[in-house]
Design a protein around this motif. Structure first.
Motif, PDB file in Angstrom:
ATOM      1  N   LEU A 198     -14.397  38.389 -44.313  1.00 15.81           N
ATOM      2  CA  LEU A 198     -15.368  37.434 -43.450  1.00 15.81           C
ATOM      3  C   LEU A 198     -14.870  35.938 -43.762  1.00 15.81           C
ATOM      4  CD1 LEU A 198     -17.801  37.638 -41.338  1.00 15.81           C
ATOM      5  CD2 LEU A 198     -19.090  37.439 -43.302  1.00 15.81           C
ATOM      6  N   LEU A 199     -14.847  35.150 -42.687  1.00 12.49           N
ATOM      7  CA  LEU A 199     -14.689  33.475 -42.614  1.00 12.49           C
ATOM      8  C   LEU A 199     -15.712  32.929 -41.955  1.00 12.49           C
ATOM      9  CD1 LEU A 199     -10.642  33.671 -42.278  1.00 12.49           C
ATOM     10  CD2 LEU A 199     -12.117  33.362 -44.408  1.00 12.49           C
ATOM     11  N   VAL A 200     -15.728  31.742 -42.140  1.00  9.42           N
ATOM     12  CA  VAL A 200     -16.817  30.764 -41.206  1.00  9.42           C
ATOM     13  C   VAL A 200     -16.119  29.612 -40.803  1.00  9.42           C
ATOM     14  CG1 VAL A 200     -19.090  31.704 -42.529  1.00  9.42           C
ATOM     15  CG2 VAL A 200     -17.658  29.477 -43.247  1.00  9.42           C
ATOM     16  N   GLU A 201     -16.503  29.069 -39.660  1.00  5.62           N
ATOM     17  CA  GLU A 201     -15.841  28.193 -39.027  1.00  5.62           C
ATOM     18  C   GLU A 201     -16.760  27.496 -37.900  1.00  5.62           C
ATOM     19  OE1 GLU A 201     -13.807  28.983 -35.193  1.00  5.62           O
ATOM     20  OE2 GLU A 201     -13.271  30.608 -36.173  1.00  5.62           O
ATOM     21  N   THR A 202     -16.645  26.185 -37.187  1.00  2.00           N
ATOM     22  CA  THR A 202     -17.165  25.557 -36.579  1.00  2.00           C
ATOM     23  C   THR A 202     -16.587  25.666 -35.107  1.00  2.00           C
ATOM     24  OG1 THR A 202     -16.470  23.378 -37.045  1.00  2.00           O
ATOM     25  CG2 THR A 202     -18.703  24.041 -37.829  1.00  2.00           C
ATOM     26  N   ASP A 203     -15.344  25.535 -35.123  1.00  2.00           N
ATOM     27  CA  ASP A 203     -14.601  25.134 -33.911  1.00  2.00           C
ATOM     28  C   ASP A 203     -15.066  23.822 -33.135  1.00  2.00           C
ATOM     29  OD1 ASP A 203     -12.406  25.806 -31.958  1.00  2.00           O
ATOM     30  OD2 ASP A 203     -13.840  26.924 -30.455  1.00  2.00           O
ATOM     31  N   CYS A 204     -15.522  22.954 -33.997  1.00  7.23           N
ATOM     32  CA  CYS A 204     -16.030  21.842 -33.411  1.00  7.23           C
ATOM     33  C   CYS A 204     -14.965  21.088 -32.759  1.00  7.23           C
ATOM     34  CB  CYS A 204     -16.453  20.811 -34.824  1.00  7.23           C
ATOM     35  SG  CYS A 204     -15.362  20.509 -36.005  1.00  7.23           S
ATOM     36  N   PRO A 205     -15.435  20.392 -31.683  1.00  8.90           N
ATOM     37  CA  PRO A 205     -16.475  19.986 -31.071  1.00  8.90           C
ATOM     38  C   PRO A 205     -17.248  20.958 -30.363  1.00  8.90           C
ATOM     39  CG  PRO A 205     -15.096  18.929 -29.994  1.00  8.90           C
ATOM     40  CD  PRO A 205     -14.161  19.657 -31.016  1.00  8.90           C
ATOM     41  N   TYR A 206     -16.844  22.102 -30.314  1.00  9.14           N
ATOM     42  CA  TYR A 206     -17.095  23.083 -29.307  1.00  9.14           C
ATOM     43  C   TYR A 206     -18.188  24.077 -30.213  1.00  9.14           C
ATOM     44  CZ  TYR A 206     -12.864  21.491 -27.485  1.00  9.14           C
ATOM     45  OH  TYR A 206     -11.816  20.397 -27.279  1.00  9.14           O
ATOM     46  N   LEU A 207     -19.057  25.090 -29.265  1.00 10.33           N
ATOM     47  CA  LEU A 207     -19.734  25.890 -29.906  1.00 10.33           C
ATOM     48  C   LEU A 207     -20.725  25.843 -31.056  1.00 10.33           C
ATOM     49  CD1 LEU A 207     -16.783  28.836 -29.899  1.00 10.33           C
ATOM     50  CD2 LEU A 207     -18.711  28.659 -28.228  1.00 10.33           C
ATOM     51  N   THR A 208     -21.431  24.731 -30.593  1.00 16.11           N
ATOM     52  CA  THR A 208     -22.309  24.344 -31.628  1.00 16.11           C
ATOM     53  C   THR A 208     -23.458  25.273 -31.932  1.00 16.11           C
ATOM     54  OG1 THR A 208     -22.135  21.989 -30.506  1.00 16.11           O
ATOM     55  CG2 THR A 208     -23.640  21.954 -32.173  1.00 16.11           C
ATOM     56  N   PRO A 209     -23.904  25.277 -33.247  1.00 15.27           N
ATOM     57  CA  PRO A 209     -24.760  26.559 -33.566  1.00 15.27           C
ATOM     58  C   PRO A 209     -26.095  25.991 -33.135  1.00 15.27           C
ATOM     59  CG  PRO A 209     -24.020  25.528 -35.483  1.00 15.27           C
ATOM     60  CD  PRO A 209     -23.018  24.985 -34.303  1.00 15.27           C
ATOM     61  N   HIS A 210     -27.195  26.955 -33.336  1.00 19.50           N
ATOM     62  CA  HIS A 210     -28.590  26.548 -33.071  1.00 19.50           C
ATOM     63  C   HIS A 210     -29.068  25.858 -34.314  1.00 19.50           C
ATOM     64  CE1 HIS A 210     -32.746  27.400 -31.879  1.00 19.50           C
ATOM     65  NE2 HIS A 210     -32.921  27.748 -33.349  1.00 19.50           N
ATOM     66  N   PRO A 211     -29.890  24.910 -34.394  1.00 23.15           N
ATOM     67  CA  PRO A 211     -30.568  24.344 -33.246  1.00 23.15           C
ATOM     68  C   PRO A 211     -30.062  23.227 -32.575  1.00 23.15           C
ATOM     69  CG  PRO A 211     -31.434  23.331 -35.155  1.00 23.15           C
ATOM     70  CD  PRO A 211     -30.188  24.277 -35.700  1.00 23.15           C
TER      71      PRO A 211
END
Length: 255
Positions: A198-211
């Motif tokens: 498992l890995l984590v990412e943001t793909d920022c500036p897209y797909l912003t998490p809640h909230p």
């Protein structure tokens, strides 16, 4: 201690406040990031950022949407950049059947060429998949991509396909969508797949998490992704942060 495995700090959305964005990420415990380049302009910027900051690394590749623009010279350039000490992966690469700028056959050819290059230079690959799962899995198998492995970036598919990709030596990376209320599949994947893949990412500036959904995403928000996964897995945030960071360092060969 968080490792955001997929950021686009090379995007124009960060032109005005890049240093503040980086500072906020560091304040939230983000100790490593990979800036992903996917065309000529973003690749150059990814390299610049990786050279400027110790904790930023780069991945270089050609996006499937722009496959039609890729020349043999671009492929040679990627091969050259693969030797850069801060380049830890090739990509993002893959298939995107949502946008129709590049014909499917051209996308597939460019994807195959990049996998072959990755095997030649012995770097893992970062996979972009939009509406093309069956073809991506087939090409990964045919091109023996498991030899180098890599990341199914911002994974949105089924648990079954995730496990199939893990069998091919790939990691499953989850981003902002896992925090969305109705995101059934990402939540099932977070619960089901082994922690060591498992890995984590943001793909920022897209797909912003809640909230913060609907606003610009940034690396500091990777903490929200890790917290959501911790809740789904019944583990502590610290366990998720530690495991995903070690997984990323292992994959990218970062000491």
């Amino acid at each position: 201690m968080l490792f955001d495995t997929h950021v686009h700090l090379n995007a124009e959305q960060f032109n005005d406040d890049l240093q503040e964005v980086i500072d906020r990420a560091v304040a939230e415990g983000v100790t490593n990031m990979v800036v992903v380049g996917f065309d000529e302009l973003t690749i150059k910027k990814a390299i610049e950022l990786a050279e400027e900051y110790d904790f930023i690394h780069a991945s270089v590749g050609w996006h499937p949407v722009d496959a039609i623009d890729m020349t043999p010279e671009h492929l040679d350039w990627l091969k050259e950049l693969a030797n850069h000490p801060k380049v830890v992966a090739l990509g993002e690469m893959g298939l995107d059947y949502y946008w129709d700028k590049s014909p499917k056959e051209i996308q597939k050819e460019v994807f195959r060429k990049q996998i072959r290059l990755a095997r030649e230079v012995k770097l893992p690959i970062i996979i972009h998949n939009r509406d093309a799962t069956a073809d991506i899995v087939e090409i990964l198998k045919e091109e023996n991509a498991g030899e180098v492995g890599g990341i199914m970036h911002c994974y949105s598919g089924s648990v079954e396909t995730a496990l199939e990709c893990i069998d091919m030596n790939f990691y499953i990376s989850l981003g902002g969508p896992v925090t969305f209320k109705n995101a059934k599949k990402p939540k099932e994947v977070a619960e089901s797949i082994p922690l060591d893949r498992l890995l984590v990412e943001t793909d920022c500036p897209y797909l912003t998490p809640h909230p913060y959904r609907g606003k610009r995403n940034e690396p500091a928000y990777v903490k929200l992704v890790a917290e959501e996964i911790a809740g789904l897995k019944g583990l502590s945030f610290e366990e998720i942060a530690e495991a995903t960071t070690q997984n990323a360092k292992k994959l990218f060969g970062i000491k």
